[in-house]
Design a protein around this motif. Sequence first.
Motif, PDB file in Angstrom:
ATOM      1  N   TYR A  39     -14.474   2.783  78.340  1.00  0.00           N
ATOM      2  CA  TYR A  39     -15.222   3.778  78.658  1.00  0.00           C
ATOM      3  C   TYR A  39     -16.173   4.728  77.390  1.00  0.00           C
ATOM      4  O   TYR A  39     -17.139   5.251  77.671  1.00  0.00           O
ATOM      5  N   SER A  40     -15.976   4.190  76.363  1.00  0.00           N
ATOM      6  CA  SER A  40     -16.587   4.616  75.029  1.00  0.00           C
ATOM      7  C   SER A  40     -17.309   3.513  74.637  1.00  0.00           C
ATOM      8  O   SER A  40     -17.135   2.411  74.765  1.00  0.00           O
ATOM      9  N   LYS A  41     -18.210   3.785  73.566  1.00  0.00           N
ATOM     10  CA  LYS A  41     -19.142   2.664  72.990  1.00  0.00           C
ATOM     11  C   LYS A  41     -18.143   1.711  72.176  1.00  0.00           C
ATOM     12  O   LYS A  41     -17.319   2.117  71.631  1.00  0.00           O
ATOM     13  N   PHE A  42     -18.597   0.559  72.506  1.00  0.00           N
ATOM     14  CA  PHE A  42     -17.708  -0.675  71.956  1.00  0.00           C
ATOM     15  C   PHE A  42     -17.345  -0.701  70.622  1.00  0.00           C
ATOM     16  O   PHE A  42     -16.322  -0.961  70.006  1.00  0.00           O
ATOM     17  N   ILE A  43     -18.116   0.026  69.570  1.00  0.00           N
ATOM     18  CA  ILE A  43     -18.009   0.153  68.382  1.00  0.00           C
ATOM     19  C   ILE A  43     -16.815   1.014  68.171  1.00  0.00           C
ATOM     20  O   ILE A  43     -15.806   0.762  67.225  1.00  0.00           O
ATOM     21  N   PHE A  44     -16.878   2.171  68.650  1.00  0.00           N
ATOM     22  CA  PHE A  44     -15.744   3.315  68.394  1.00  0.00           C
ATOM     23  C   PHE A  44     -14.284   2.788  69.057  1.00  0.00           C
ATOM     24  O   PHE A  44     -13.361   2.763  68.465  1.00  0.00           O
ATOM     25  N   ALA A  45     -14.548   1.981  70.124  1.00  0.00           N
ATOM     26  CA  ALA A  45     -13.529   1.411  70.882  1.00  0.00           C
ATOM     27  C   ALA A  45     -12.775   0.376  69.917  1.00  0.00           C
ATOM     28  O   ALA A  45     -11.601   0.449  69.916  1.00  0.00           O
ATOM     29  N   SER A  46     -13.536  -0.378  69.302  1.00  0.00           N
ATOM     30  CA  SER A  46     -12.985  -1.702  68.603  1.00  0.00           C
ATOM     31  C   SER A  46     -12.429  -1.004  67.163  1.00  0.00           C
ATOM     32  O   SER A  46     -11.458  -1.436  66.964  1.00  0.00           O
ATOM     33  N   PHE A  47     -13.000   0.010  66.917  1.00  0.00           N
ATOM     34  CA  PHE A  47     -12.258   0.756  65.762  1.00  0.00           C
ATOM     35  C   PHE A  47     -10.876   1.140  66.007  1.00  0.00           C
ATOM     36  O   PHE A  47     -10.150   0.911  65.312  1.00  0.00           O
ATOM     37  N   TYR A  48     -10.850   1.944  67.242  1.00  0.00           N
ATOM     38  CA  TYR A  48      -9.666   2.669  67.399  1.00  0.00           C
ATOM     39  C   TYR A  48      -8.542   1.626  67.947  1.00  0.00           C
ATOM     40  O   TYR A  48      -7.496   1.828  67.695  1.00  0.00           O
ATOM     41  N   ARG A  49      -8.950   0.229  68.419  1.00  0.00           N
ATOM     42  CA  ARG A  49      -8.152  -0.583  68.846  1.00  0.00           C
ATOM     43  C   ARG A  49      -7.496  -1.062  67.808  1.00  0.00           C
ATOM     44  O   ARG A  49      -6.198  -1.474  67.471  1.00  0.00           O
ATOM     45  N   LEU A  50      -8.307  -1.341  66.783  1.00  0.00           N
ATOM     46  CA  LEU A  50      -7.816  -1.942  65.358  1.00  0.00           C
ATOM     47  C   LEU A  50      -7.110  -0.868  64.422  1.00  0.00           C
ATOM     48  O   LEU A  50      -5.862  -1.357  63.895  1.00  0.00           O
ATOM     49  N   LEU A  51      -7.125   0.353  64.856  1.00  0.00           N
ATOM     50  CA  LEU A  51      -6.088   1.092  64.329  1.00  0.00           C
ATOM     51  C   LEU A  51      -4.750   1.457  64.967  1.00  0.00           C
ATOM     52  O   LEU A  51      -3.887   1.402  64.321  1.00  0.00           O
ATOM     53  N   ARG A  52      -4.846   1.363  66.287  1.00  0.00           N
ATOM     54  CA  ARG A  52      -3.598   1.001  66.890  1.00  0.00           C
ATOM     55  C   ARG A  52      -2.939  -0.331  66.871  1.00  0.00           C
ATOM     56  O   ARG A  52      -1.601  -0.231  66.420  1.00  0.00           O
TER      57      ARG A  52
ATOM     58  N   TRP B 229      -8.452  -8.267  69.390  1.00  0.00           N
ATOM     59  CA  TRP B 229      -8.406  -7.304  68.457  1.00  0.00           C
ATOM     60  C   TRP B 229      -9.434  -6.268  68.360  1.00  0.00           C
ATOM     61  O   TRP B 229      -9.418  -5.066  67.755  1.00  0.00           O
ATOM     62  N   ILE B 230     -10.786  -6.483  69.142  1.00  0.00           N
ATOM     63  CA  ILE B 230     -11.804  -5.510  69.310  1.00  0.00           C
ATOM     64  C   ILE B 230     -12.223  -5.873  70.793  1.00  0.00           C
ATOM     65  O   ILE B 230     -11.684  -6.418  71.514  1.00  0.00           O
ATOM     66  N   ARG B 231     -12.917  -4.703  70.912  1.00  0.00           N
ATOM     67  CA  ARG B 231     -13.533  -4.754  72.428  1.00  0.00           C
ATOM     68  C   ARG B 231     -14.977  -5.027  72.277  1.00  0.00           C
ATOM     69  O   ARG B 231     -15.909  -4.048  71.754  1.00  0.00           O
ATOM     70  N   SER B 232     -15.558  -6.427  72.761  1.00  0.00           N
ATOM     71  CA  SER B 232     -16.884  -6.514  72.721  1.00  0.00           C
ATOM     72  C   SER B 232     -17.694  -5.709  73.660  1.00  0.00           C
ATOM     73  O   SER B 232     -17.049  -5.152  74.611  1.00  0.00           O
ATOM     74  N   PRO B 233     -19.157  -5.715  73.523  1.00  0.00           N
ATOM     75  CA  PRO B 233     -19.869  -5.001  74.500  1.00  0.00           C
ATOM     76  C   PRO B 233     -19.737  -5.618  75.708  1.00  0.00           C
ATOM     77  O   PRO B 233     -19.432  -6.745  75.951  1.00  0.00           O
ATOM     78  N   TRP B 234     -20.135  -4.873  76.788  1.00  0.00           N
ATOM     79  CA  TRP B 234     -19.866  -5.189  78.281  1.00  0.00           C
ATOM     80  C   TRP B 234     -20.826  -6.364  78.497  1.00  0.00           C
ATOM     81  O   TRP B 234     -20.596  -7.403  79.384  1.00  0.00           O
ATOM     82  N   TRP B 235     -22.114  -6.222  77.805  1.00  0.00           N
ATOM     83  CA  TRP B 235     -22.748  -7.322  78.359  1.00  0.00           C
ATOM     84  C   TRP B 235     -22.566  -8.660  77.817  1.00  0.00           C
ATOM     85  O   TRP B 235     -23.277  -9.536  78.337  1.00  0.00           O
ATOM     86  N   SER B 236     -21.644  -8.608  76.925  1.00  0.00           N
ATOM     87  CA  SER B 236     -21.329 -10.244  76.368  1.00  0.00           C
ATOM     88  C   SER B 236     -19.906 -10.519  76.820  1.00  0.00           C
ATOM     89  O   SER B 236     -19.793 -11.578  76.991  1.00  0.00           O
ATOM     90  N   MET B 237     -19.055  -9.735  77.591  1.00  0.00           N
ATOM     91  CA  MET B 237     -17.971  -9.989  78.209  1.00  0.00           C
ATOM     92  C   MET B 237     -18.224 -10.654  79.730  1.00  0.00           C
ATOM     93  O   MET B 237     -18.229  -9.960  80.587  1.00  0.00           O
ATOM     94  N   THR B 238     -18.832 -11.953  79.789  1.00  0.00           N
ATOM     95  CA  THR B 238     -19.204 -12.277  80.997  1.00  0.00           C
ATOM     96  C   THR B 238     -18.158 -13.177  81.987  1.00  0.00           C
ATOM     97  O   THR B 238     -18.226 -13.578  83.027  1.00  0.00           O
ATOM     98  N   LEU B 239     -17.109 -13.595  81.055  1.00  0.00           N
ATOM     99  CA  LEU B 239     -16.180 -14.398  81.810  1.00  0.00           C
ATOM    100  C   LEU B 239     -14.583 -13.346  81.656  1.00  0.00           C
ATOM    101  O   LEU B 239     -14.388 -12.676  80.641  1.00  0.00           O
ATOM    102  N   ARG B 240     -13.880 -13.645  82.464  1.00  0.00           N
ATOM    103  CA  ARG B 240     -12.145 -13.234  82.698  1.00  0.00           C
ATOM    104  C   ARG B 240     -11.362 -14.104  81.566  1.00  0.00           C
ATOM    105  O   ARG B 240     -11.968 -15.078  81.108  1.00  0.00           O
ATOM    106  N   PRO B 241     -10.334 -13.495  81.328  1.00  0.00           N
ATOM    107  CA  PRO B 241      -9.474 -14.123  80.451  1.00  0.00           C
ATOM    108  C   PRO B 241      -8.931 -15.384  81.251  1.00  0.00           C
ATOM    109  O   PRO B 241      -8.598 -15.369  82.530  1.00  0.00           O
ATOM    110  N   LYS B 242      -8.960 -16.527  80.452  1.00  0.00           N
ATOM    111  CA  LYS B 242      -8.338 -17.891  80.921  1.00  0.00           C
ATOM    112  C   LYS B 242      -6.942 -17.706  81.199  1.00  0.00           C
ATOM    113  O   LYS B 242      -6.050 -16.918  80.696  1.00  0.00           O
ATOM    114  N   LEU B 243      -6.458 -18.540  82.086  1.00  0.00           N
ATOM    115  CA  LEU B 243      -5.236 -18.548  82.690  1.00  0.00           C
ATOM    116  C   LEU B 243      -4.692 -17.408  83.691  1.00  0.00           C
ATOM    117  O   LEU B 243      -3.820 -17.651  84.429  1.00  0.00           O
ATOM    118  N   ILE B 244      -5.278 -16.108  83.501  1.00  0.00           N
ATOM    119  CA  ILE B 244      -5.164 -15.232  84.315  1.00  0.00           C
ATOM    120  C   ILE B 244      -6.257 -15.046  85.565  1.00  0.00           C
ATOM    121  O   ILE B 244      -5.721 -15.225  86.556  1.00  0.00           O
TER     122      ILE B 244
END
Length: 514
Positions: A301-314, A486-501
């Motif tokens: 729900y947040s901008k992908f830059i901030f989301a990626s930073f906080y995910r790396l932090l976790r 490790w990071i969350r890419s922008p929504w416009w680039s996540m065109t595919l779902r995870p493989k095997l799932i």
Amino acid sequence: MRINRKSIRLKKKKAENEKVQNTTPTLEKILESNLELIKQIFNNDETIRIRKFQNKFFPSANFCVIYIDGMVNTELVNENIIQPIMKNNLTEEISTRHLLEELESKIIVSNRIEKTQEINKIVSSIISGDTVFLIDGYDVSLMIESKGWVTRAITEPESGKVVRGPREGFTESIIVNLSLIRRKINNPDLKFKFKEIGERTRTKTCVCYIEGLALKEVISELERRLDEINIDGILDSGYIQELIEDAPLSLFETVGYSERPDVIAAKLLEGRVALVVDGSPFVLTVPYVLIEGWQANEDYYSKFIFASFYRLLRTVSVFIALGLPAIYLSLSCFHQEMLPTRLLLSMSASRQGVPFPTVITLIGMLLVFDVIREAGIRMPAPIGQAVNIVGTLVLGQAAVEAKLVSAPVVIVTAISGMMTLLSPTTIGMVILVRYFLILLSAFLGIYGYIFGMILSVLHMLNIRSFGVPYMLGITSVKNHNGQDIWIRSPWWSMTLRPKLIGAKNLVRQTRNKG
């Protein structure tokens, strides 16, 4: 001559089912006999209510409703069942030759009515909050939906508070929870399959998935594991989670859970399967992979830059929580030459007068921290906050002044403990693996820590969650699997779902050309 064992088993099972059906007690045409049987089943149960009544225009017919007090909406029973039958002139409005059918279709007001002759189904219906309607001279009953017990309001879940995002959380009502999921995914491909688990509790569960996204192999495997459960009662989804997971003796969970409808909806849209359990606000999801423990719904729900930073932090916080105590122990006791001279002298000075070895003080302080954390969770919120403050500040300072522990041990414990809290779903795993690494480091130094990490990684590589590798996507960098690890890419680039799932339908979105 080959013997088809499968056909023999099917015939044997069919014969057993027919035998059970033949011995199932059914209703009689005498109302009093049916009531006596039901009274015997509910013997010494003072919540059962039996209400007999008649119609003044048709006094030869005797009617009766049976329900459990507190489980039904009594206003609904009075206004939609009893009152219409008592006050209407039945001889003019309906055909008394087919009284039961006419009452069902023309008089009784309800969105769901079922017929049955079986006593077992009648008892189950009464227990679940329905009202059973009987007529003297008929050996068939009507099971009328009239549930009306009090449920908890929809509020924000305590286990997943967010700054930005939906505030809704699941409740203990399975119907409410399913409606919350349906509101998020307003599509006919969203399917619900109900099952009852528990010989005595008969707890209702529901398998949820999106047809066309979820793999049939995962759905069938989940249903198979649910069918194999043979237990007296299910009081929470945690019972089922432990009974269906792939590696029950492992410290790493292979079944996910969440209190938030938006999280479950997002997992369903990726091709996962959810399991909703009546009486529990936690919904299970499978398959479950390691990286999900470091993800948060607010990342999307947040901008992908901030989301990626906080995910790396976790992610970094998990490694710090795991390794900092073991590395400190290794450097201070085995590998002093790796420390700067001033830092080594400062640590040695702080240890002057401390009677216990470093490993004992480190494990002791971590245990104290875990006790304080657990006490803060179990106690009421205001008292829990006071306990955390007093325990953290007063006990730590007092232990240092009393020369029971050194100051660096308190600092390492505080940092490791705080880092543990950043990923709530991995707390149990982090705590136990941390103690394991400390014990190895106490004997082998830094080599023990490295050996313990290698063992942990090898163990995780061998784990599967409903056929999906537990460390799916961890090493992915180039393909689309690495876009949400490790990071969350922008929504416009996540065109595919995870493989095997989401392998059945990998396309998540199509990008506009030009």
